[in-house]
Design an enzyme around this catalytic site. Sequence first.
Site, mmCIF file in Angstrom:
data_model
loop_
_atom_site.group_PDB
_atom_site.id
_atom_site.type_symbol
_atom_site.label_atom_id
_atom_site.label_comp_id
_atom_site.label_asym_id
_atom_site.label_seq_id
_atom_site.Cartn_x
_atom_site.Cartn_y
_atom_site.Cartn_z
ATOM 1 N N ASP A 237 -0.991 -1.898 4.644
ATOM 2 C CA ASP A 237 -2.416 -1.992 4.961
ATOM 3 C C ASP A 237 -3.233 -1.963 3.667
ATOM 4 O OD1 ASP A 237 -4.598 -2.218 6.702
ATOM 5 O OD2 ASP A 237 -4.911 -0.049 6.749
ATOM 6 N N ASP A 254 -3.263 6.351 0.983
ATOM 7 C CA ASP A 254 -3.147 5.972 2.396
ATOM 8 C C ASP A 254 -1.901 5.141 2.667
ATOM 9 O OD1 ASP A 254 -5.367 7.369 3.037
ATOM 10 O OD2 ASP A 254 -6.699 5.653 3.168
#
Length: 308
Positions: A237, A254
Amino acid sequence: MRDHDLPAPQRRGRGKSRFDDDEPHFLKRGRPQPTLADPDAEPDTEDRWSSWDLAVHGPEPHPPWLVTELAARDTELGVLKTGKEADVHLVRRAVPDTDRSCLLAAKRYRDAQHRLFHRDAGYLEGRRVRRSREMRAMAGRTAFGRQVIAGQWAAAEFAALSRLWEIGVASGRIAVPYPVQLRDTELMLEFVGDAEAGEAAPRLAQVRPTDGELRDLWEQMVDALVVLARAGYAHGDLSPYNLLVHAGRLVMIDLPQVVDVVANPQGGEFLARDVRVVAAWFTARGLPAAATDPAALTETLLREAGIR
């Protein structure tokens, strides 16, 4: 910390551009620190005992700045970001009546009553749990199954950060926050930013680099992607919102949806998408398209991952 805040829940209905998918906001900044003189006293409502002794710890040797004393207490300072899958809180871990303290980012994944990652089935391919009951619950997205998935996101991010931290220390080719500890669905990380002000480092999407800085950041980006590929990973992502720029260094954050590019049938597609997104941002900021050729870089990364 990212790092790169996602939109607050009340703003999710608003339209957003390609790179405008989250928005930073700080809450409770400037709150005075409580006085905790009695080491046997229970922490007040804004404090809690350090959970270090109850958690899985990050790679050794632990950084010298990290407070590991069991007498330490964690004080909530506010929210660094909110998101659909997790919220990140700013926490000060300190030993009362000493100068031992550090700032941490506590990433807390949503419980079973909240929506988890969109398209999570694609990310979970290639991941397995041993117990068939858990596998059935995950497949059926029961309340218990969703909680298992939440735990998988936290564990996957902790494992990936631990491995990448060790690689980064050895090679200097990738920077990630130090993964301090994992407890259930709470992941505590090194705070990346100005510790004195409690301000997180800006996301790549927020910076306006000079031509020279832009090229340097791109070279760091390529190095980081090569390290990921050699480790068998795709971020899954990647965007300018989960890359921080701190003291001239690109820091990747993340990684709960980290993808095993070999075990996951869609691994190559996730890797190629990561490259397209970041290459588009650098090109839009003025880097020549020839320097960021997504197709050529993707082929290089697939070879580094051993799947070409």
